[in-house]
Design a protein around this motif. Structure first.
Motif, mmCIF file in Angstrom:
data_model
loop_
_atom_site.group_PDB
_atom_site.id
_atom_site.type_symbol
_atom_site.label_atom_id
_atom_site.label_comp_id
_atom_site.label_asym_id
_atom_site.label_seq_id
_atom_site.Cartn_x
_atom_site.Cartn_y
_atom_site.Cartn_z
ATOM 1 N N ILE A 244 0.867 -1.178 0.000
ATOM 2 C CA ILE A 244 0.000 0.000 0.000
ATOM 3 C C ILE A 244 0.898 1.220 0.000
ATOM 4 O O ILE A 244 1.834 1.315 0.802
ATOM 5 C CB ILE A 244 -0.922 0.024 1.228
ATOM 6 C CG1 ILE A 244 -1.888 -1.163 1.190
ATOM 7 C CG2 ILE A 244 -1.674 1.350 1.316
ATOM 8 C CD1 ILE A 244 -2.708 -1.320 2.437
ATOM 9 N N THR A 245 0.625 2.153 -0.907
ATOM 10 C CA THR A 245 1.373 3.403 -0.973
ATOM 11 C C THR A 245 0.457 4.544 -0.557
ATOM 12 O O THR A 245 -0.646 4.683 -1.088
ATOM 13 C CB THR A 245 1.904 3.653 -2.394
ATOM 14 O OG1 THR A 245 2.717 2.549 -2.785
ATOM 15 C CG2 THR A 245 2.723 4.935 -2.458
ATOM 16 N N ILE A 246 0.927 5.344 0.406
ATOM 17 C CA ILE A 246 0.173 6.483 0.909
ATOM 18 C C ILE A 246 0.978 7.741 0.602
ATOM 19 O O ILE A 246 2.111 7.881 1.069
ATOM 20 C CB ILE A 246 -0.062 6.372 2.429
ATOM 21 C CG1 ILE A 246 -0.757 5.033 2.737
ATOM 22 C CG2 ILE A 246 -0.862 7.555 2.953
ATOM 23 C CD1 ILE A 246 -0.619 4.598 4.169
ATOM 24 N N SER A 247 0.395 8.637 -0.194
ATOM 25 C CA SER A 247 1.068 9.884 -0.561
ATOM 26 C C SER A 247 0.317 11.044 0.071
ATOM 27 O O SER A 247 -0.856 11.260 -0.210
ATOM 28 C CB SER A 247 1.098 10.055 -2.081
ATOM 29 O OG SER A 247 1.766 8.969 -2.682
ATOM 30 N N SER A 248 1.016 11.779 0.925
ATOM 31 C CA SER A 248 0.400 12.911 1.618
ATOM 32 C C SER A 248 0.824 14.203 0.927
ATOM 33 O O SER A 248 2.000 14.569 0.930
ATOM 34 C CB SER A 248 0.833 12.930 3.088
ATOM 35 O OG SER A 248 0.236 14.011 3.753
ATOM 36 N N PHE A 249 -0.158 14.876 0.324
ATOM 37 C CA PHE A 249 0.065 16.142 -0.361
ATOM 38 C C PHE A 249 -0.464 17.282 0.511
ATOM 39 O O PHE A 249 -1.081 17.046 1.551
ATOM 40 C CB PHE A 249 -0.656 16.149 -1.717
ATOM 41 C CG PHE A 249 -0.150 15.119 -2.681
ATOM 42 C CD1 PHE A 249 0.928 15.388 -3.503
ATOM 43 C CD2 PHE A 249 -0.758 13.872 -2.761
ATOM 44 C CE1 PHE A 249 1.399 14.436 -4.399
ATOM 45 C CE2 PHE A 249 -0.296 12.911 -3.648
ATOM 46 C CZ PHE A 249 0.780 13.187 -4.469
ATOM 47 N N GLU A 250 -0.271 18.497 0.072
ATOM 48 C CA GLU A 250 -0.740 19.663 0.813
ATOM 49 C C GLU A 250 -2.260 19.653 0.991
ATOM 50 O O GLU A 250 -2.772 20.025 2.039
ATOM 51 C CB GLU A 250 -0.317 20.940 0.086
ATOM 52 C CG GLU A 250 -0.701 22.208 0.806
ATOM 53 C CD GLU A 250 -0.230 23.440 0.062
ATOM 54 O OE1 GLU A 250 -0.899 24.470 0.185
ATOM 55 O OE2 GLU A 250 0.803 23.375 -0.628
ATOM 56 N N ASP A 251 -2.996 19.193 -0.031
ATOM 57 C CA ASP A 251 -4.454 19.292 0.000
ATOM 58 C C ASP A 251 -5.191 17.961 0.148
ATOM 59 O O ASP A 251 -6.408 17.942 0.316
ATOM 60 C CB ASP A 251 -4.958 19.991 -1.259
ATOM 61 C CG ASP A 251 -4.559 19.260 -2.529
ATOM 62 O OD1 ASP A 251 -3.630 18.435 -2.486
ATOM 63 O OD2 ASP A 251 -5.187 19.515 -3.570
ATOM 64 N N CYS A 252 -4.478 16.826 0.096
ATOM 65 C CA CYS A 252 -5.159 15.532 0.190
ATOM 66 C C CYS A 252 -4.153 14.427 0.499
ATOM 67 O O CYS A 252 -2.948 14.639 0.454
ATOM 68 C CB CYS A 252 -5.909 15.210 -1.099
ATOM 69 S SG CYS A 252 -4.838 14.964 -2.530
ATOM 70 N N VAL A 253 -4.696 13.254 0.774
ATOM 71 C CA VAL A 253 -3.891 12.052 0.986
ATOM 72 C C VAL A 253 -4.417 10.984 0.037
ATOM 73 O O VAL A 253 -5.625 10.734 -0.006
ATOM 74 C CB VAL A 253 -3.983 11.568 2.452
ATOM 75 C CG1 VAL A 253 -3.221 10.267 2.643
ATOM 76 C CG2 VAL A 253 -3.458 12.643 3.402
ATOM 77 N N LEU B 210 -2.209 -2.148 -5.655
ATOM 78 C CA LEU B 210 -2.408 -2.944 -6.863
ATOM 79 C C LEU B 210 -3.443 -4.024 -6.587
ATOM 80 O O LEU B 210 -3.344 -4.755 -5.597
ATOM 81 C CB LEU B 210 -1.090 -3.591 -7.305
ATOM 82 C CG LEU B 210 -1.180 -4.503 -8.523
ATOM 83 C CD1 LEU B 210 -1.497 -3.694 -9.777
ATOM 84 C CD2 LEU B 210 0.116 -5.279 -8.695
ATOM 85 N N ASP B 211 -4.451 -4.125 -7.441
ATOM 86 C CA ASP B 211 -5.426 -5.208 -7.376
ATOM 87 C C ASP B 211 -4.842 -6.347 -8.201
ATOM 88 O O ASP B 211 -4.753 -6.257 -9.425
ATOM 89 C CB ASP B 211 -6.771 -4.744 -7.943
ATOM 90 C CG ASP B 211 -7.847 -5.811 -7.883
ATOM 91 O OD1 ASP B 211 -7.511 -7.023 -7.852
ATOM 92 O OD2 ASP B 211 -9.026 -5.439 -7.882
ATOM 93 N N VAL C 247 -4.151 -0.488 -10.497
ATOM 94 C CA VAL C 247 -3.966 0.178 -9.214
ATOM 95 C C VAL C 247 -5.290 0.802 -8.791
ATOM 96 O O VAL C 247 -5.918 1.536 -9.552
ATOM 97 C CB VAL C 247 -2.853 1.248 -9.302
ATOM 98 C CG1 VAL C 247 -2.764 2.039 -8.006
ATOM 99 C CG2 VAL C 247 -1.520 0.596 -9.625
ATOM 100 N N GLN C 248 -5.729 0.478 -7.581
ATOM 101 C CA GLN C 248 -6.928 1.065 -7.000
ATOM 102 C C GLN C 248 -6.505 2.281 -6.186
ATOM 103 O O GLN C 248 -5.524 2.224 -5.441
ATOM 104 C CB GLN C 248 -7.641 0.054 -6.097
ATOM 105 C CG GLN C 248 -8.031 -1.223 -6.817
ATOM 106 C CD GLN C 248 -9.041 -0.969 -7.926
ATOM 107 O OE1 GLN C 248 -9.980 -0.201 -7.766
ATOM 108 N NE2 GLN C 248 -8.837 -1.611 -9.059
ATOM 109 N N THR C 249 -7.238 3.385 -6.322
ATOM 110 C CA THR C 249 -6.872 4.642 -5.682
ATOM 111 C C THR C 249 -8.033 5.185 -4.866
ATOM 112 O O THR C 249 -9.172 5.170 -5.322
ATOM 113 C CB THR C 249 -6.480 5.696 -6.749
ATOM 114 O OG1 THR C 249 -5.392 5.172 -7.524
ATOM 115 C CG2 THR C 249 -6.056 6.997 -6.114
ATOM 116 N N ILE C 250 -7.717 5.656 -3.656
ATOM 117 C CA ILE C 250 -8.678 6.350 -2.798
ATOM 118 C C ILE C 250 -8.040 7.670 -2.392
ATOM 119 O O ILE C 250 -6.876 7.702 -1.980
ATOM 120 C CB ILE C 250 -9.022 5.536 -1.540
ATOM 121 C CG1 ILE C 250 -9.645 4.203 -1.920
ATOM 122 C CG2 ILE C 250 -9.932 6.330 -0.612
ATOM 123 C CD1 ILE C 250 -9.882 3.279 -0.748
ATOM 124 N N THR C 251 -8.797 8.769 -2.517
ATOM 125 C CA THR C 251 -8.304 10.087 -2.131
ATOM 126 C C THR C 251 -9.095 10.585 -0.928
ATOM 127 O O THR C 251 -10.322 10.618 -0.961
ATOM 128 C CB THR C 251 -8.430 11.086 -3.294
ATOM 129 O OG1 THR C 251 -7.706 10.569 -4.416
ATOM 130 C CG2 THR C 251 -7.873 12.444 -2.924
#
Length: 87
Positions: A30-39, A44-45, A51-55
């Motif tokens: 699982i990759t978690i990217s923390s940006f200024e306005d969202c995470v 990978l499924d 790649v499945q993505t949740i914001t």
């Protein structure tokens, strides 16, 4: 195991599912990217090879973190505090 990397516009955390027992059902990293306005959370499924993505907004992520330690119920985080109140 996990890694933390600081990139130009994000902090990236990678969670690696590992186990010593071959009978363990391990999940993809699982990759978690923390940006200024969202995470953004990505995984990978393995069935579809996509790649499945949740914001999350930062507010949603704070609520998720609080929810992991609370019993069943309905809650709202206080604006001035990071504690949850039963609602």
């Amino acid at each position: 195991m996990f890694t933390i990397e600081h990139e130009f516009d994000a902090t990236v955390i990678t969670l690696v599912d590992e186990g010593a027992d071959p009978r363990d059902y391990l999940q993809e990293d699982i990759t978690i990217s923390s940006f200024e306005d969202c995470v953004v959370v990505e995984q990978l499924d393995e069935q579809t090879e996509q790649v499945q993505t949740i914001t999350f907004s930062h507010a949603q992520l704070r609520e998720l973190a609080a929810a992991l330690n609370l019993p069943e119920g309905v809650y709202r985080l206080k604006e001035t505090d990071s504690t949850a109140e039963d609602g």
